[in-house]
Design an enzyme around this catalytic site. Structure first.
Site, PDB file in Angstrom:
ATOM      1  N   SER A  64      37.342  62.450  29.917  1.00  0.00           N
ATOM      2  CA  SER A  64      36.868  62.549  28.527  1.00  0.00           C
ATOM      3  C   SER A  64      35.673  61.672  28.220  1.00  0.00           C
ATOM      4  O   SER A  64      35.316  61.503  27.049  1.00  0.00           O
ATOM      5  CB  SER A  64      37.989  62.229  27.522  1.00  0.00           C
ATOM      6  OG  SER A  64      39.076  63.110  27.722  1.00  0.00           O
TER       7      SER A  64
ATOM      8  N   ALA B 218      35.943  63.543  36.403  1.00  0.00           N
ATOM      9  CA  ALA B 218      37.306  63.841  35.959  1.00  0.00           C
ATOM     10  C   ALA B 218      37.336  64.906  34.865  1.00  0.00           C
ATOM     11  O   ALA B 218      36.303  65.400  34.417  1.00  0.00           O
ATOM     12  CB  ALA B 218      37.984  62.564  35.473  1.00  0.00           C
ATOM     13  N   HIS B 219      38.536  65.223  34.429  1.00  0.00           N
ATOM     14  CA  HIS B 219      38.777  66.287  33.458  1.00  0.00           C
ATOM     15  C   HIS B 219      38.210  65.932  32.097  1.00  0.00           C
ATOM     16  O   HIS B 219      38.407  64.854  31.579  1.00  0.00           O
ATOM     17  CB  HIS B 219      40.263  66.602  33.343  1.00  0.00           C
ATOM     18  CG  HIS B 219      41.128  65.425  33.066  1.00  0.00           C
ATOM     19  ND1 HIS B 219      41.209  64.328  33.881  1.00  0.00           N
ATOM     20  CD2 HIS B 219      41.996  65.187  32.056  1.00  0.00           C
ATOM     21  CE1 HIS B 219      42.073  63.478  33.378  1.00  0.00           C
ATOM     22  NE2 HIS B 219      42.559  63.950  32.275  1.00  0.00           N
ATOM     23  N   GLY B 220      37.477  66.884  31.543  1.00  0.00           N
ATOM     24  CA  GLY B 220      36.978  66.713  30.182  1.00  0.00           C
ATOM     25  C   GLY B 220      35.734  65.861  30.091  1.00  0.00           C
ATOM     26  O   GLY B 220      35.284  65.535  28.984  1.00  0.00           O
TER      27      GLY B 220
END
Lengths: 347, 347, 347
Positions: free
Chosen positions: C252, C232-234
């Site tokens: 994250s 996922a993002h980050g």
């Protein structure tokens, strides 16, 4: 900027903001934000020039300008938008795209190279279709959509307005419908019915939305779907639903409005997940879920019950020792009592 | 129509049937069906003109024509086929496809635009290849196959006859094979051996079938695989197997004929899942499974044992209270007995 | 060959080796190997002409030539490499590829047909890009990479040297970031920040790596990712990490160097998986994991605790019967004691 983000300014309003950044990477000239309390301690050492802070953190006074708001996450979203590069490809049909003669493409839509658009398909105004997308016959795509590379939109699929399909998404592939025959082979049930993606839906990379034999598969307006999600044939997903990555929903299930499912959750077929229900991560929903319920586990049970039972699960070995000890003590007591009884009887 | 669906007609045989529909959406002119008993109550209010009903529901008499059969699901499958649109693209190689000069494509195969077919690859009679498919060198695809858009069939993969690969399927990608080195890096083991997809296999959108280093990966005849399924390097999947969505099977495992796996199940590497075994939803199969067994859970255990244990899992907190209470009562008894013993000794 | 594989030869060094094969399929002329002790019994009946054997199996003396080594799996990897076909497409840009005029492609890179390369994108020396790949504007791809068909590399993504992306991989799709509004709708947070894939990374078919709103998503050098994995993002994935098929890592989260995750594992957002940690199959990691820990389960707990608790889980029904019996025996004792007490008092 405080005005555009609907925030109240505390501190120096003359700071120049050049970028939006996460709190760990922020430098001078950056605007950062804290929406999650666990990142609050990092505020003390941030180099950011400004920070968006929630109202609940009113007493926090970092060493930079503060933009206070009740909804720091939304203010952050708007701030990122202010700095987002606007890099849409230009309108028109690339000469390397193949658009059927009887298809209808809005003049200000943008169709990339190596895109195929089938017979009688329609593409609405300002919609952008990136390279290598395949759109089947009679598919209808609305206005202001963004269809990323490698997407496949199969025949007769209907896509609303302002829909984003990320790279590799498949909409309208055949549902997994077979009738077992007496000789053990599987007779295919042709999957030929409708798929509708309503307005303002976003679907993440490599997710798949299947087509049913009869009826329809529908994804409701404003629903957001993450990557690698599977929505089976005949599923009805309501409005404003959130499906996190790798969720799978089996055939003919109904997911009502405002449901949230965490990652890797599975829902069995032919059940109903009630309005506003929340499903915890990696759950297996094996029966219908009430409106507003929060369930977790395999099978999914009320979240608090799952949490408490999970805490005890790891203590099962200690538990067994306690039951062993209890049985041992019981046996000793019973023996003692039997001995007493004998001695009494003897007396 | 009753004859063509192998059903016995009850009621008006003159009704005109225009469409097949699910029981909830059926209108006048529609044929519907009930194969799942939970939908029986809806029969009373259906607007369908006719319904396919199982023999077990012999006493049910809805207000419309009835087609009775022992196998309503198969009759439904055939009914949908009668009404399915026949919309195959026309034979021939699209001028925007790239077929290697030494590849062999049957004259009545249909090759869509932006398809690449590598050197010495073969495509059999009547096979349809949709736009944007990549077929590697020396791949061999049989007759009457349907290969949907965005599929990748890698070099030397063998695909039988009447195989359907849905959009985004990858066959022949490298298996996940690395040898850990002393410095912690991972040395790639080249994955260069064979992948065979036998006749009558169907593979769902965005599923992946990996290639091994040595030996082969094989999917047996008549097996049906749903979307987003992972079949690792060197796996042998038998005949007529059903793998539901998001199943994953690790390297070198054997899945025997007629196995059924429900969605999101995982099977570890180097084990054998016996003939006709059933694996419940979201299970983790960590050791071999006997022929005909039905297992569920993480780790997978016999289904009935799993079901009973799961019912008790949520009652662990109540259980703990019972053990707490038992220990308390034991302590009281022991104290009382000790007091008696003292008083006896004192006497 | 023994020298090239860094092995010690036992037996006939004149045997001609034509192929590498698995122990079950090996024929005369084949070199096979045993790295997993469970395959040792098959050595007695193998038809292979030679076998690579681990030092721990020093006493095993099969009827063929033996190549002894401390690391049979690595020797096998090298042996397969010796026999691997070298079939790279030839350098140059296929006339059916579309490369932006201001993109930079090394002269000895190989760009296949129907590939699009966006404005100001860069492709390094000897990199091979297979048909139907879409590369966005300003993406930078290093040297000696292999990018398989149907891959999408989005705008501004950075890919290092010697990276392999298998068919259908998506790098740089939008993260799943939305801010819930008071009316229940979801405001999109533009996902416009960086994605970096470092050197020597391999990513399996149809896996997806998302882009964050701010900061970056990073996959560290030497990390290997299997099929259908979601990052996922980050997320920050460290170096030499192994992620098996269908793993999902939420936004994250940090995965430190040398972590290994077995298949279908999920990790929640905003946590840290410590250096060298091992996560068992199908686990749900809901909080941070210590360096070097081995955890399994849902939620993930220390592996040994999970294993013991799992063994007891299936015995919960027997457990309940024991507690039932204990309560019954307690009640009988209490009754007897009460009776005695009454008889004493009566006396």
């Amino acid at each position: 900027m405080a005005r555009r983000l609907d925030c109240r300014l505390d501190g120096d309003g003359d700071v120049e903001i050049l970028r939006v950044a996460g709190i760990q990477h922020a430098q001078s000239g950056d605007l950062t934000f804290v929406a999650n309390a666990r990142y609050l301690p990092q505020l003390a050492s941030t180099r950011a020039s400004a920070v968006i802070l929630g109202g609940a953190n009113g007493s926090v006074a970092p060493g930079c300008a503060v933009l206070r708001t009740d909804d720091p996450y939304s203010a952050f979203a708007r701030a990122v938008s202010l700095f987002a590069p606007a890099a849409a490809p230009r309108p028109g049909i690339d000469p390397h795209a193949l658009v059927a003669a009887d298809a209808s493409v809005a003049p200000d839509a943008s169709i990339g190279p190596f895109v195929t658009i089938g017979s009688r398909a329609m593409v609405g105004a300002r919609t952008i279709i990136y390279p290598n997308v395949a759109i089947g016959p009679e598919a209808r795509i609305g206005e202001d959509c963004v269809i990323r590379s490698q997407v496949s939109i199969r025949e007769r699929v209907v896509v609303g307005n302002r829909v984003t399909l990320h790279d590799g998404v498949v909409v309208g592939s055949d549902g997994f419908g077979f009738a077992r025959q007496k000789d053990g082979t599987h007779l295919k049930i042709p999957q030929i019915a409708d798929v509708v993606i309503e307005d303002d839906v976003e679907i993440g990379a490599n997710s798949t939305i299947d087509r049913p034999a009869v009826g329809e598969t529908r994804v409701g307006a404003g629903t957001k779907i993450d990557n690698l999600v599977h929505v089976a044939h005949g599923v009805a997903v309501g409005r404003r639903v959130l499906l996190a990555a790798q969720v799978g929903i089996a055939g003919s299930t109904t997911v009502e409005d405002d449901v949230m499912m965490a990652g890797q959750t599975g829902v069995t077929g032919h059940v109903r997940v009630g309005k506003g229900a929340i499903i915890g991560a990696k759950s297996a929903v094996l029966q219908s879920v009430d409106d507003g319920a929060f369930v977790t586990g395999h099978p999914a049970i009320p979240h608090n019950a799952w949490r408490k039972a999970s805490m005890l699960f790891r203590r099962l070995p200690a538990f067994r020792k306690r039951v062993d000890a209890v049985e041992q003590r019981l046996a000793e007591i019973e023996e003692k009592l039997a001995a007493w009884q004998r001695s009494r009887t003897d007396r």
